[in-house]
Design an enzyme around this catalytic site. Structure first.
Site, PDB file in Angstrom:
ATOM      1  N   GLN A  53       0.829  -1.203   0.000  1.00 60.25           N
ATOM      2  CA  GLN A  53       0.000   0.000   0.000  1.00 60.25           C
ATOM      3  C   GLN A  53       0.862   1.251   0.000  1.00 60.25           C
ATOM      4  O   GLN A  53       0.352   2.361  -0.110  1.00 60.25           O
ATOM      5  CB  GLN A  53      -0.905   0.023   1.242  1.00 60.25           C
ATOM      6  CG  GLN A  53      -1.944  -1.077   1.269  1.00 60.25           C
ATOM      7  CD  GLN A  53      -2.826  -1.040   2.507  1.00 60.25           C
ATOM      8  OE1 GLN A  53      -2.986  -2.061   3.159  1.00 60.25           O
ATOM      9  NE2 GLN A  53      -3.402   0.106   2.837  1.00 60.25           N
ATOM     10  N   ARG A 109      -8.972  -0.390   7.874  1.00 58.17           N
ATOM     11  CA  ARG A 109      -9.933   0.554   7.334  1.00 58.17           C
ATOM     12  C   ARG A 109     -10.300   1.633   8.348  1.00 58.17           C
ATOM     13  O   ARG A 109     -11.461   1.928   8.573  1.00 58.17           O
ATOM     14  CB  ARG A 109     -11.187  -0.166   6.849  1.00 58.17           C
ATOM     15  CG  ARG A 109     -11.871   0.640   5.760  1.00 58.17           C
ATOM     16  CD  ARG A 109     -12.861  -0.178   4.983  1.00 58.17           C
ATOM     17  NE  ARG A 109     -13.386   0.646   3.910  1.00 58.17           N
ATOM     18  CZ  ARG A 109     -14.224   0.219   2.986  1.00 58.17           C
ATOM     19  NH1 ARG A 109     -14.609  -1.019   2.969  1.00 58.17           N
ATOM     20  NH2 ARG A 109     -14.659   1.010   2.048  1.00 58.17           N
ATOM     21  N   CYS A 110      -9.274   2.178   8.991  1.00 57.05           N
ATOM     22  CA  CYS A 110      -9.525   3.323   9.867  1.00 57.05           C
ATOM     23  C   CYS A 110      -8.234   4.074  10.047  1.00 57.05           C
ATOM     24  O   CYS A 110      -7.166   3.572   9.797  1.00 57.05           O
ATOM     25  CB  CYS A 110     -10.054   2.889  11.222  1.00 57.05           C
ATOM     26  SG  CYS A 110      -8.816   2.186  12.314  1.00 57.05           S
ATOM     27  N   GLU A 157     -13.094   5.211   5.122  1.00 59.47           N
ATOM     28  CA  GLU A 157     -13.175   4.414   6.336  1.00 59.47           C
ATOM     29  C   GLU A 157     -14.312   4.806   7.253  1.00 59.47           C
ATOM     30  O   GLU A 157     -14.567   4.134   8.254  1.00 59.47           O
ATOM     31  CB  GLU A 157     -11.834   4.530   7.065  1.00 59.47           C
ATOM     32  CG  GLU A 157     -10.711   4.055   6.174  1.00 59.47           C
ATOM     33  CD  GLU A 157      -9.340   4.509   6.615  1.00 59.47           C
ATOM     34  OE1 GLU A 157      -8.363   3.849   6.252  1.00 59.47           O
ATOM     35  OE2 GLU A 157      -9.240   5.514   7.308  1.00 59.47           O
TER      36      GLU A 157
END
Lengths: 795, 291
Positions: free
Chosen positions: A223, A370-371, A740
């Protein structure tokens, strides 16, 4: 009369243009790491520890070496001779690459076999004999902090217990004073269970070291390719300019592909030793049991309240289970990430938070699934606490929130723990949500249903979260500051290539970045190709996670387009034979202010940059922009769910879900909606079915997709989406992060709804996941259900 | 996820398959739908020397009903065939109800009923259904054909009564003597999950009187559980709130669940009771014979 282009028609801001990347994905023509085949490539498999905590007495690899086709067997001992048995983590700890002294979690990497094909490599792993001496196992913070607990990190000097850090933030005295004034103190204690980002594509690498050129090319599920290049240069002590990371198509990341994993490091060393490409592709179990988990935090807190419903103060404590190595992938200077962003959307005059991190015999990672780093835990606790407090006050839960929201005219607002929120219309979002769900009607239906023995419930969750690290003052990774860059090259025919240091993994950058350029330059989005992921060609950037790409890289895209437009303006002045001050811009075109029909298109300017530039002007039309954001962006989300609980089984069905998101200006509304629906589905998963737990021996339950559940289309509820737009005051196009929000805010809506349905029993909390048996237990036993679900307790 | 090395054969006749299994001498496995076996191979929990793929055997993909009402399901009949079956929809409510909830659509496209019986997973749905219906499995081996009643076919968790050279070629549900009624309910955390608990109920009725009953339980013991006492409590009379409650209680008593991450033992027992009661209450309505 304006000749400006219709922005929606050229695929600019606000256009729901279809995702250009989907063309190849839906045709099965994506190019993932495992699709890449290099001449002479070998395959690596990892032997993992079956035990959670054990001393390694010996490792016998001789049988593995005898298998035809096995080229190399690496153990920790051999890694140590190259100073690679351990590596630094992103949180200033160390992590074993291959175990030398002990194994510290089930699934830890013990040895690697490199062979002609993966079957042989797996046979090689099976032929290795490891003599383990079992040690006592620690699977939760209570055990970790108990007197006489075995020391997990005996490899570290000056580490005499299992505590990693004690950290605090806020105003303790002020908080104590406020509690002394309180009419009522409301309390809540909960566990946010361990979960896993679980991208469909597992982690993997192909390391290709070329002795002749000294160049090391690594195809990596990354990523953050530049971050990984820097880390590999530092860990492996290789010259950075000789490392090329290529992150091709990525099959989902969700935070899982930010850290550096042992498999990457060993495949690199193996390629250097063998001078052949070495491919390592993790299997699903390997991914679930060894790579970056998320959450696993015990939170308790209390809220000081005035009887009219005004919050006076919050006091909180967190015990965070970090597993065997502190390798949280988070870039803030705060030990527990951004947990103290909690209560950012409420006016809380005083607050104090303490946090303790501990080692356990579980996989390390602590990634932000996802945060933004630990924001999920922060907002979940916040919204569960808000419901508990409203119930304790006997006040309507919507009204209680509205009464304590930060007001629209109160921005920028300093949160109780020192963040500065930028903008928002919290009350409006809540109103839109209540209207959409039919709040007052539902409350009536709920009362009617109760008379028939049916249990209906409604849950609200509202939150703002800090997205888009950094600014560079407060956020860095191993000292490398958090900012992003974009590079735009407009070709002579007016077509362009845009590159950034972010890395799309499903977010749709190839589509949305082009839309930002279209907005700034008036080039049709379809004329702009977007490229990311190759460190030899992409400009510098810190990668894609924490909803940071639109806030940071997206801003860099706007800024580089503006730089290009500034040069195009000079070219336009030259072409129009007027001075720069005399021309104006409308979308796609410069024109003479006094004579608007005289103008040139951006494409004509591009052609001039290569064919008709004024004397003394540098040719070409390209630029690069680095963007260091002045602040985080603070999107707001309000999620409301209604459920019906079956009192006979504890099974709960979702009736309706309404999501109101204010993420500022939406670049591509369709993609934003897709992000929100995906986030809500993950929120539903965590609240209803998903968790990773461990038995007393440290065996991981949740090591495959039969135990670790991803909801299918069958379970996922339907969603009704609404929007409110409060542009970010500091982002160049007014956008905020959004990827998110629903994952962060969603879980509390589902849990609050179930608790609301059964609150006549006096039950205040059921820890996630709210599996039917846990709901049934709470209903019939009339007590809270806490902790992770049990594992074979009656054996 | 790379299996150990194995030899692969795809015979063209049952005789050839039997001969291969005979040669395999206990180190061979039969591959039908592969929905359980292939994951076991990939995890290396199973490492047979020989895989005998029976998917090329002709004439085994049927399910049909004989003139007398006997239902026959061939070894290559997929779950999806049964899910869409008009035979089951009109004649066999317990099987029809189960066919809709087997695993997920992808598994249903490949997996087979007979394979599921052979796999003998205590959490397998079909073994409960066939047990409740009093069915049997027909096996063919070196020494010929034989019928094995389901109660003797499933010998334990993941164990069946087949000799090493036998292939299960057909599952048979005997013809009913009255009208049929029944249903299947299971609790799962997600589509495709193993059952937390499940209950199969199969009745034959003469008017309002129950003439035969079978109740079997999924996922609440070391093997499929035949709740014979519960079923017996229903036979000889009409379905009443009383008899339904008694049968549900006895079924819950027959369950031998363990506490695990799918739920506590008490909860699973409660679910068995609830499901048996729900199915029987439903079929007791004169207009409903399926649940």
């Amino acid at each position: 009369m304006t000749r400006a282009l219709d922005e929606i028609k050229i695929g600019g801001l606000g256009s729901s243009r279809k995702r250009v990347e989907d063309n190849r994905f839906i045709r099965g023509r994506g190019n993932y790491v495992d699709d890449i085949v290099l001449p002479g490539m070998l395959h690596m498999e990892i032997l993992r520890s079956p035990m959670a905590h054990a001393r390694i007495n010996s490792i016998d690899t001789s049988k593995a070496w005898e298998i035809p086709g096995v080229r190399l067997v690496l153990t920790g001992e051999m890694m140590a001779t190259r100073n690679l048995a351990w590596m630094p983590t992103l949180s200033y700890d160390t992590q074993a690459v291959l175990a030398t002294d002990k194994v510290r979690f089930q699934g830890q990497e013990v040895a690697c076999v490199i062979a002609d094909d993966p079957y042989i490599a797996k046979d090689g792993c099976e032929a290795i004999t490891v003599d383990y001496e079992p040690l006592p196992v620690i699977v939760n913070p209570n055990q970790a902090m108990a007197d006489g607990a075995p020391l997990i990190r005996d490899d570290k000097e000056n580490q005499h217990d299992n505590v990693i850090y004690d950290w605090e933030v806020g105003d303790k005295e002020g908080t104590d004073r406020a509690f002394a004034q309180a009419d009522l103190v409301s309390k809540l204690e909960l566990h946010y269970p361990r979960s896993h980002p679980s991208p469909i594509e597992c982690c993997g690498s192909i390391a290709d070291f070329n002795r002749a050129t000294s160049k090391l090319t690594i195809y990596l599920t990354s990523q953050a390719p530049h971050l990984h290049r820097a880390a590999i240069a530092l860990v492996a002590e290789l010259p950075e300019h000789m490392i090329r990371i290529v992150s091709p198509d990525i099959g989902g990341g969700f935070g899982n592909k930010v850290p550096v994993y042992p498999g990457y490091v060993v495949s690199i060393l193996a390629s250097i030793l063998l001078e052949r490409p070495v491919k390592w592709i993790e299997d699903k179990t390997g991914n679930l049991i060894s790579t970056g988990y998320a959450r696993d935090m015990y939170l308790h807190g209390e809220m000081a309240l005035r009887k009219d419903g005004k919050i006076l103060a919050m006091r909180m404590h967190a015990d965070s289970d970090h597993g065997a190595f502190f390798s949280d992938a988070q870039p803030s200077k705060f030990k527990i990430g951004l947990l103290h962003s909690t209560f950012a959307c409420y006016d809380v005059p005083a607050a104090h938070l303490t946090a303790r991190g501990v080692y356990t015999n579980k996989a390390p990672g602590g990634v932000a699934y996802r945060c933004s780093f630990r924001v999920t835990e922060a907002m979940f606790f916040q919204e569960r606490m808000m419901q508990a407090a409203a119930d304790d006050l006997g006040m309507d839960q919507a009204e209680f929130r509205r009464r304590n929201f930060v007001r629209d005219d109160d921005f920028p607002h300093r949160t109780p723990f020192g963040f500065l929120t930028d903008s928002g219309q919290y009350g409006k979002c809540l109103d839109v949500g209540l209207e959409a769900i039919g709040y007052s009607d539902f409350l009536k239906r709920k009362e009617e249903a109760k008379k028939q023995g049916r249990l209906l419930g409604i849950g609200i969750s509202a939150m703002t979260e800090p997205l888009g690290a950094g600014n560079s003052r407060e956020y860095d990774i191993l000292g490398v500051k958090m900012f992003d860059a974009a590079e735009l090259r407009v070709h002579l025919t007016g077509k362009a290539i845009l590159r950034t240091g972010a890395k799309t993994q499903g977010q749709g950058h190839e589509t949305t970045w082009a839309q930002i350029v279209a907005h700034e330059l008036g080039l049709p989005a379809e004329d702009i190709v977007v490229e990311e992921g190759d460190t030899d060609t992409a400009p510098y950037g810190m990668g894609t996670y924490a909803s940071r790409s639109t806030p940071v890289a997206g801003a860099a895209v706007a800024m580089v387009a503006r730089k290009v437009r500034a040069k195009a303006r000079k070219l336009a002045a030259h072409l129009l034979e007027v001075s720069e001050e005399d021309i104006d811009w409308e979308l796609g075109r410069f024109y003479v202010r006094s004579s608007p029909e005289h103008g040139v298109t951006i494409q004509e300017c591009a052609m001039a940059a290569y064919s008709n530039m004024p004397d003394g002007m540098e040719p070409g039309l390209e630029n690069v922009a680095y963007y260091d954001p002045p602040n985080l962006t603070w999107p707001f989300g309000c999620y409301i769910a209604t459920v019906e609980v079956d009192p006979q089984t504890g099974v709960w069905d979702v009736l309706n879900v309404v999501a109101v998101d204010d993420c500022g200006v939406r670049i591509n509304p369709m993609i934003v909606e897709g992000q929100i629906m995906g986030g809500l589905t993950e929120a539903y998963a965590m609240s209803s079915m998903q968790f990773i737990t461990f038995d007393a021996q440290g065996n991981c339950v949740g090591s495959n997709y039969m135990d670790y559940l991803l909801p299918t289309a069958w379970e996922a509820p339907g969603y009704e989406l609404h929007e409110v737009v409060t542009p970010s005051p500091h982002h160049p196009i007014g956008a905020k992060g959004v990827g998110e929000c629903a994952t962060v805010g969603g879980p509390a809506a589902f849990v609050n709804a179930v608790i609301d349905a059964i609150k006549d029993t006096g039950v205040r909390n059921i820890d996630m996941p709210l599996l039917p048996d846990r709901v049934y237990e709470a209903l019939t036993q009339r007590h809270d259900v806490s902790g992770a679900p049990p594992v074979k307790t009656d054996d | 996820m790379y299996p150990s090395r194995f030899r692969y054969e795809a015979p063209r006749s049952i005789d050839e398959a039997v001969a291969l299994l005979h040669q395999g001498a206990g180190e061979a496995k039969v591959l039908a739908g592969g929905q359980s076996l292939v994951p076991l191979l990939k995890l290396r929990f199973a490492a047979p020397e020989l895989l005998v793929d029976i998917n090329s055997l002709p004439g085994l993909d049927y399910h049909r009903v004989d003139a007398d009402g006997t239902i026959r399901v061939g070894a290559l009949c997929r779950h999806a065939d049964l899910e869409r079956s008009t035979i089951l929809a009109t004649r066999q409510p317990t099987m029809a109800a189960a066919a809709r909830v087997i695993a997920d659509p992808i598994v249903r496209n490949r997996g087979t009923l007979v394979g599921s019986l052979c796999h003998a997973d205590p959490q397998g749905d079909w073994a409960s259904v066939v047990t409740a219906l009093g069915g049997y499995v027909t096996a063919q081996g070196s020494s010929g054909r034989r019928n094995i009643p389901i109660a003797q076919f499933v010998t334990g968790p993941f164990q069946n009564a087949l000799a090493h050279d036998e292939v299960a070629v057909e599952a048979v549900i005997p013809a009913p003597k009255g009208t049929v009624a029944g249903g299947y309910l299971k609790l799962e955390r997600r589509v495709g999950d193993f059952a937390t608990a499940g209950a199969a109920v199969a009745l034959e009725m003469s008017g309002a009187v129950v003439t035969r009953a079978g109740i079997a339980l999924t996922g609440v013991g070391g093997s499929t559980i035949d709740a014979a006492d519960a079923a017996h409590a229903l036979v000889g009379g009409p379905l009443t709130a009383d008899s339904i409650g008694r049968a549900a209680d006895l079924a819950a008593q027959a369950a031998q669940p363990r506490t695990d991450h799918r739920g506590s033992a008490d909860y699973k027992r409660h679910i068995v009771r609830t499901f048996v009661e729900r199915i029987l209450t439903r079929v007791a309505q004169p207009t409903e014979r399926a649940a």
